[in-house]
Structure formats: structure tokens, C-alpha cells
Motif scaffolding. Structure first.
Motif, PDB file in Angstrom:
ATOM      1  N   LEU A 176       0.185   1.144   4.329  1.00  0.00           N
ATOM      2  CA  LEU A 176      -0.985   0.692   5.103  1.00  0.00           C
ATOM      3  C   LEU A 176      -1.036   1.384   6.460  1.00  0.00           C
ATOM      4  CD1 LEU A 176      -0.922  -3.155   4.377  1.00  0.00           C
ATOM      5  CD2 LEU A 176      -2.521  -1.467   3.432  1.00  0.00           C
ATOM      6  N   ASP A 177       0.110   1.538   7.090  1.00  0.00           N
ATOM      7  CA  ASP A 177       0.151   2.175   8.411  1.00  0.00           C
ATOM      8  C   ASP A 177      -0.230   3.649   8.354  1.00  0.00           C
ATOM      9  OD1 ASP A 177       0.897  -0.206   9.560  1.00  0.00           O
ATOM     10  OD2 ASP A 177       3.033   0.284   9.688  1.00  0.00           O
ATOM     11  N   LEU A 178      -0.064   4.262   7.192  1.00  0.00           N
ATOM     12  CA  LEU A 178      -0.504   5.649   7.034  1.00  0.00           C
ATOM     13  C   LEU A 178      -2.027   5.758   6.987  1.00  0.00           C
ATOM     14  CD1 LEU A 178       2.059   6.955   4.381  1.00  0.00           C
ATOM     15  CD2 LEU A 178       1.857   7.712   6.764  1.00  0.00           C
ATOM     16  N   GLY A 179      -2.712   4.621   6.826  1.00  0.00           N
ATOM     17  CA  GLY A 179      -4.168   4.617   6.818  1.00  0.00           C
ATOM     18  C   GLY A 179      -4.808   4.293   5.489  1.00  0.00           C
ATOM     19  N   HIS A 180      -3.989   3.949   4.472  1.00  0.00           N
ATOM     20  CA  HIS A 180      -4.558   3.601   3.165  1.00  0.00           C
ATOM     21  C   HIS A 180      -5.251   2.243   3.253  1.00  0.00           C
ATOM     22  CE1 HIS A 180      -2.700   6.946   0.988  1.00  0.00           C
ATOM     23  NE2 HIS A 180      -1.679   6.775   1.820  1.00  0.00           N
ATOM     24  N   GLU A 181      -6.408   2.138   2.613  1.00  0.00           N
ATOM     25  CA  GLU A 181      -7.173   0.885   2.656  1.00  0.00           C
ATOM     26  C   GLU A 181      -6.406  -0.250   1.988  1.00  0.00           C
ATOM     27  OE1 GLU A 181     -11.530  -0.924   1.257  1.00  0.00           O
ATOM     28  OE2 GLU A 181     -10.845   1.054   0.554  1.00  0.00           O
ATOM     29  N   THR A 182      -5.718   0.062   0.893  1.00  0.00           N
ATOM     30  CA  THR A 182      -4.914  -0.926   0.200  1.00  0.00           C
ATOM     31  C   THR A 182      -3.812  -0.205  -0.571  1.00  0.00           C
ATOM     32  OG1 THR A 182      -4.959  -2.896  -1.214  1.00  0.00           O
ATOM     33  CG2 THR A 182      -6.249  -0.990  -1.957  1.00  0.00           C
ATOM     34  N   VAL A 183      -2.970  -0.972  -1.224  1.00  0.00           N
ATOM     35  CA  VAL A 183      -1.842  -0.423  -1.984  1.00  0.00           C
ATOM     36  C   VAL A 183      -1.840  -1.076  -3.357  1.00  0.00           C
ATOM     37  CG1 VAL A 183       0.666  -0.149  -2.096  1.00  0.00           C
ATOM     38  CG2 VAL A 183      -0.490  -0.120   0.134  1.00  0.00           C
ATOM     39  N   TRP A 184      -1.838  -0.272  -4.407  1.00  0.00           N
ATOM     40  CA  TRP A 184      -1.716  -0.786  -5.766  1.00  0.00           C
ATOM     41  C   TRP A 184      -0.246  -0.974  -6.098  1.00  0.00           C
ATOM     42  CZ3 TRP A 184      -5.918  -1.446  -9.316  1.00  0.00           C
ATOM     43  CH2 TRP A 184      -7.174  -1.165  -8.752  1.00  0.00           C
ATOM     44  N   HIS A 185       0.022  -1.927  -6.993  1.00  0.00           N
ATOM     45  CA  HIS A 185       1.419  -2.234  -7.307  1.00  0.00           C
ATOM     46  C   HIS A 185       1.663  -2.223  -8.808  1.00  0.00           C
ATOM     47  CE1 HIS A 185       5.433  -3.685  -6.928  1.00  0.00           C
ATOM     48  NE2 HIS A 185       5.195  -4.898  -7.364  1.00  0.00           N
ATOM     49  N   VAL A 186       2.709  -1.463  -9.226  1.00  0.00           N
ATOM     50  CA  VAL A 186       3.209  -1.519 -10.591  1.00  0.00           C
ATOM     51  C   VAL A 186       4.473  -2.363 -10.554  1.00  0.00           C
ATOM     52  CG1 VAL A 186       4.025  -0.229 -12.590  1.00  0.00           C
ATOM     53  CG2 VAL A 186       2.256   0.758 -11.104  1.00  0.00           C
ATOM     54  N   ALA A 187       4.367  -3.602 -11.030  1.00  0.00           N
ATOM     55  CA  ALA A 187       5.459  -4.566 -10.925  1.00  0.00           C
ATOM     56  C   ALA A 187       6.447  -4.409 -12.075  1.00  0.00           C
ATOM     57  CB  ALA A 187       4.904  -5.991 -10.913  1.00  0.00           C
ATOM     58  N   GLY A 188       7.631  -4.977 -11.877  1.00  0.00           N
ATOM     59  CA  GLY A 188       8.612  -5.031 -12.956  1.00  0.00           C
ATOM     60  C   GLY A 188       8.305  -6.179 -13.895  1.00  0.00           C
ATOM     61  N   PRO A 189       9.183  -6.464 -14.847  1.00  0.00           N
ATOM     62  CA  PRO A 189       8.933  -7.518 -15.837  1.00  0.00           C
ATOM     63  C   PRO A 189       8.682  -8.874 -15.173  1.00  0.00           C
ATOM     64  CG  PRO A 189      10.851  -6.211 -16.443  1.00  0.00           C
ATOM     65  CD  PRO A 189      10.482  -5.797 -15.051  1.00  0.00           C
ATOM     66  N   GLU A 190       7.797  -9.638 -15.768  1.00  0.00           N
ATOM     67  CA  GLU A 190       7.429 -10.932 -15.194  1.00  0.00           C
ATOM     68  C   GLU A 190       8.597 -11.918 -15.183  1.00  0.00           C
ATOM     69  OE1 GLU A 190       3.327 -12.436 -16.041  1.00  0.00           O
ATOM     70  OE2 GLU A 190       3.367 -10.851 -17.567  1.00  0.00           O
ATOM     71  N   ASP A 191       9.604 -11.711 -16.039  1.00  0.00           N
ATOM     72  CA  ASP A 191      10.729 -12.643 -16.071  1.00  0.00           C
ATOM     73  C   ASP A 191      11.894 -12.181 -15.194  1.00  0.00           C
ATOM     74  OD1 ASP A 191      11.609 -10.490 -17.505  1.00  0.00           O
ATOM     75  OD2 ASP A 191      12.337 -11.633 -19.232  1.00  0.00           O
ATOM     76  N   SER A 192      11.639 -11.186 -14.332  1.00  0.00           N
ATOM     77  CA  SER A 192      12.688 -10.683 -13.441  1.00  0.00           C
ATOM     78  C   SER A 192      12.557 -11.311 -12.064  1.00  0.00           C
ATOM     79  CB  SER A 192      12.604  -9.164 -13.321  1.00  0.00           C
ATOM     80  OG  SER A 192      13.365  -8.714 -12.218  1.00  0.00           O
ATOM     81  N   TYR A 193      13.663 -11.881 -11.572  1.00  0.00           N
ATOM     82  CA  TYR A 193      13.688 -12.474 -10.237  1.00  0.00           C
ATOM     83  C   TYR A 193      13.343 -11.419  -9.190  1.00  0.00           C
ATOM     84  CZ  TYR A 193      15.771 -14.320  -5.911  1.00  0.00           C
ATOM     85  OH  TYR A 193      15.985 -14.707  -4.625  1.00  0.00           O
ATOM     86  N   ALA A 194      13.996 -10.265  -9.252  1.00  0.00           N
ATOM     87  CA  ALA A 194      13.770  -9.218  -8.253  1.00  0.00           C
ATOM     88  C   ALA A 194      12.324  -8.732  -8.292  1.00  0.00           C
ATOM     89  CB  ALA A 194      14.730  -8.055  -8.486  1.00  0.00           C
ATOM     90  N   ALA A 195      11.788  -8.530  -9.493  1.00  0.00           N
ATOM     91  CA  ALA A 195      10.411  -8.056  -9.619  1.00  0.00           C
ATOM     92  C   ALA A 195       9.428  -9.059  -9.031  1.00  0.00           C
ATOM     93  CB  ALA A 195      10.082  -7.783 -11.084  1.00  0.00           C
ATOM     94  N   ARG A 196       9.645 -10.343  -9.281  1.00  0.00           N
ATOM     95  CA  ARG A 196       8.750 -11.370  -8.739  1.00  0.00           C
ATOM     96  C   ARG A 196       8.790 -11.390  -7.217  1.00  0.00           C
ATOM     97  NH1 ARG A 196      10.782 -15.402 -12.107  1.00  0.00           N
ATOM     98  NH2 ARG A 196      11.236 -16.639 -10.257  1.00  0.00           N
ATOM     99  N   ARG A 197       9.985 -11.298  -6.649  1.00  0.00           N
ATOM    100  CA  ARG A 197      10.099 -11.322  -5.193  1.00  0.00           C
ATOM    101  C   ARG A 197       9.381 -10.122  -4.572  1.00  0.00           C
ATOM    102  NH1 ARG A 197      10.532 -14.745  -2.157  1.00  0.00           N
ATOM    103  NH2 ARG A 197      12.165 -14.007  -0.754  1.00  0.00           N
ATOM    104  N   ARG A 198       9.506  -8.966  -5.187  1.00  0.00           N
ATOM    105  CA  ARG A 198       8.840  -7.770  -4.661  1.00  0.00           C
ATOM    106  C   ARG A 198       7.329  -7.900  -4.777  1.00  0.00           C
ATOM    107  NH1 ARG A 198      13.087  -3.509  -7.612  1.00  0.00           N
ATOM    108  NH2 ARG A 198      14.940  -4.507  -6.718  1.00  0.00           N
ATOM    109  N   ALA A 199       6.858  -8.396  -5.909  1.00  0.00           N
ATOM    110  CA  ALA A 199       5.416  -8.541  -6.118  1.00  0.00           C
ATOM    111  C   ALA A 199       4.815  -9.574  -5.164  1.00  0.00           C
ATOM    112  CB  ALA A 199       5.132  -8.923  -7.569  1.00  0.00           C
ATOM    113  N   GLU A 200       5.505 -10.683  -4.996  1.00  0.00           N
ATOM    114  CA  GLU A 200       5.013 -11.721  -4.077  1.00  0.00           C
ATOM    115  C   GLU A 200       4.919 -11.191  -2.650  1.00  0.00           C
ATOM    116  OE1 GLU A 200       7.878 -14.746  -4.687  1.00  0.00           O
ATOM    117  OE2 GLU A 200       7.012 -15.447  -6.588  1.00  0.00           O
ATOM    118  N   SER A 201       5.893 -10.399  -2.239  1.00  0.00           N
ATOM    119  CA  SER A 201       5.888  -9.861  -0.887  1.00  0.00           C
ATOM    120  C   SER A 201       4.807  -8.801  -0.713  1.00  0.00           C
ATOM    121  CB  SER A 201       7.262  -9.266  -0.566  1.00  0.00           C
ATOM    122  OG  SER A 201       7.297  -8.774   0.751  1.00  0.00           O
TER     123      SER A 201
END
Length: 327
Positions: free
Chosen positions: A168-193
Motif C-alpha cells: 500500500l505504501d508503494l502506492g497500490h490502491e489495494t492488495v490481492w491475497h492468495v491465502a493458504g488452506p482454510e484449515d491452517s492456523y497460520a494461513a487464517r492469521r495471515r488472511a485475517e491480518s
């Protein structure tokens, strides 16, 4: 032991203290005993030592799949940290995150005489009714948001926030996200953040795509994203998926980073050699492992461990795959 004692010119009790890594032996004497052990080919009898100390100096390790780079690196770091502490590791890798599978794994490891058990990213622990077998110390590496057991965690949310904020600080309007598996704790925490960071910035929140940590799944998601001209920044939940995303955009004729910025998470050894080198988030697996083993040894020695420690801060590594959006 008597032969070692005779060669080193010490008592059998001193040989025993050296064999059990006790501190009340002068260093010169310890080295003399160790030298005699090497010459005579002496190896302490682990079973006999366990009868005396009530410790097997072995840790059990349960990992829910080793295909994930983070899990594999965690296993490797824990094994090395345990070895430095004088412990060996017995590991079980299981795919089924069910209560029965967890209890069976505990049973197998306790039959192998372990002093404690480490679980790595056990999503099953999110089940409120689940109770782990008692009678053996337990430490978790990621995955117990209710803090029912001692846990050590990388600050997944901070890592995702750092990389999303960077784009965002580079000037992008938004950021798309390719998340990890829905049953992964780490993936959920990253996606939520990621979601929370966009919301705080007042940026549009695009539809999230899911992968399975593999480069192939990142490539599949990347092909979908590459068809949308408005996509100028993508955060993939790990470096392997980021690699697949990069290939999809390049095949679509989209330049990196001139047309689209791509970032990952984990900092694979190879990430610095992607084309272009990948901006990513580095986790400190060695610090994670040291804390896990320290918590485990505290419990083995009769102490108590806190239910959670301060999460370990990751670091943003900025490379050539991210830049300002095209004019």
C-alpha cells in the motif's frame, strides 16, 4: 564404566556424572573421561540411565504434514535445538486432524518412552471439546488460540500486516491475497491480518483466493488474477504459491514488478534467486525452536510453563519483485 574410570583415573561416580552431563565435574576431568569413553567405545545405557533419572532424554514430535515449508523447517529446527540440549527426537507425521488420530499419536509416542510431546500447527486444537492426554508435558508450535497449553508462535498477523502495508505504501490502491488452506492456523492469521490492514487503510478489499501452499495452486490462482488488468499487487501466503503466481503473470505478458508487484511469506532459501528476487516475510525458526525446547525442559524438570509466550516477530525482506504501480 569401570574400564573408563580406570583409564581416566577417576571414580565410577565421576564417569556417571559425565555420562549424564552433570555440571559438578571439573572441565579437565570431564575431557579426560570423554577421551577414555571414545578410546574404549563406551556408550551410556539409555534404559539404565532412565531408571535412575526417570528421564529418557527423548522428545516426541507430532507434525500435521511435512509438505508445508514452515512445518518442515520447524521440525528441523526443533530437532537441532533438542540435540543441543542433549535430547533426541521421535517424530510422527500424521495427516488426519481428528481426535482419534491425535490420541493414537500420543499413545505411540508415550510407548516409545518420551519425556514430552511437541505438536506443530495442530488445527484440531481449535475444537473446544478436545482434551489432550495427560501425564506428559506438551508444548505447541502454533495453533491453540484458547491457550489451553503452553504455546510458542510466530507473529503471523504482524508479518502479513508488514507486507500488505509495504505494498500500500508503494502506492497500490489495494492488495490481492492468495491465502493458504482454510484449515491452517497460520494461513487464517495471515488472511485475517491482510483483511484488517486493508480495512484500516480504507482500501478496497478484493475477493480472496485460496491455495494449498504449493506452487501449482499459486499458479492456478495467478492465472485468475492475471486476467484482471486492475490487479497491481498480490500477497501470497507463502513463497511457493508466490512463485506460481509469478509464473502465471509472466505467461500472461505482465511484467514483475513494472506491471504487478508480488510478495510472499517465509523467505525460502531460493526466494532471493527467483526472477525477480522475491519480497517476502522471514520467520525465525531457530528462535521458535529454542523457545519450544526451553518450555519443554522447564516442564520436564518439574517447573510450570506459561500458557503463551510473546509471539516471535518476523521481518519484512524487500527485494525486486515489488515496486510502485504503473502510471
Amino acid at each position: 564404566m569401570a574400564d573408563v574410570a580406570a583409564m581416566a583415573g577417576v571414580s565410577s561416580q565421576t564417569v556417571s556424572r559425565v555420562a549424564n552431563n552433570r555440571s559438578n565435574v571439573e572441565e579437565e576431568t570431564r575431557q579426560r573421561v570423554l577421551s577414555a569413553m571414545r578410546v574404549l567405545g563406551y556408550r551410556p545405557n539409555a534404559a539404565a540411565r532412565a531408571l535412575v533419572t526417570d528421564q529418557f532424554r527423548t522428545l516426541g514430535l507430532i507434525s500435521f504434514g511435512l509438505g508445508n515449508f514452515g512445518n518442515a523447517r520447524t521440525v528441523d529446527s526443533i530437532t537441532r535445538a533438542a540435540q543441543r540440549a542433549g535430547y533426541t527426537v521421535n517424530m510422527l507425521a500424521i495427516e488426519s486432524q481428528t481426535e482419534q488420530a491425535v490420541h493414537e499419536a500420543f499413545g505411540q509416542l508415550t510407548m516409545q518412552a518420551v519425556d514430552g510431546i511437541v505438536l506443530i500447527e495442530a488445527q484440531i486444537l481449535d475444537t473446544p471439546a478436545l482434551r489432550l492426554p495427560s501425564g506428559v508435558p506438551v508444548v505447541l508450535a502454533d495453533g491453540d488460540v484458547s491457550h489451553r497449553h503452553p504455546m510458542v508462535d510466530t507473529d503471523q498477523a504482524l508479518g502479513a500486516r508488514l507486507v500488505t502495508r509495504h505494498l500500500l505504501d508503494l502506492g497500490h490502491e489495494t492488495v490481492w491475497h492468495v491465502a493458504g488452506p482454510e484449515d491452517s492456523y497460520a494461513a487464517r492469521r495471515r488472511a485475517e491480518s491482510w483483511h484488517a490492514t486493508l480495512k484500516e487503510a480504507g482500501a478496497p478489499i478484493p475477493r480472496m483466493l485460496f491455495g494449498d501452499w504449493s506452487a501449482a495452486s499459486g499458479y492456478a490462482a495467478g492465472r485468475v488474477l492475471a486476467e484482471q488488468p486492475g490487479v497491481t499487487a498480490v500477497f501470497a501466503a507463502n513463497d511457493q504459491m508466490a512463485l506460481g503466481v509469478m509464473r502465471a503473470f509472466i505467461q500472461a505478458g505482465r511484467r514483475i514488478p513494472e506491471d504487478v508487484s508480488i510478495a510472499g511469506f517465509d523467505d525460502l532459501d531460493e526466494s532471493a534467486y527467483f526472477s525477480p528476487p522475491l519480497t517476502t516475510v522471514r520467520q525465525d525458526f531457530d528462535v521458535l525452536a529454542e523457545r519450544i525446547v526451553s518450555l519443554m525442559l522447564d516442564q520436564i524438570r518439574g517447573g510450570t510453563a506459561p500458557s503463551a509466550t510473546a509471539p516471535i516477530a518476523p521481518h519484512l525482506i524487500i527485494r525486486e519483485s515489488t515496486a510502485a504501480p504503473p502510471d
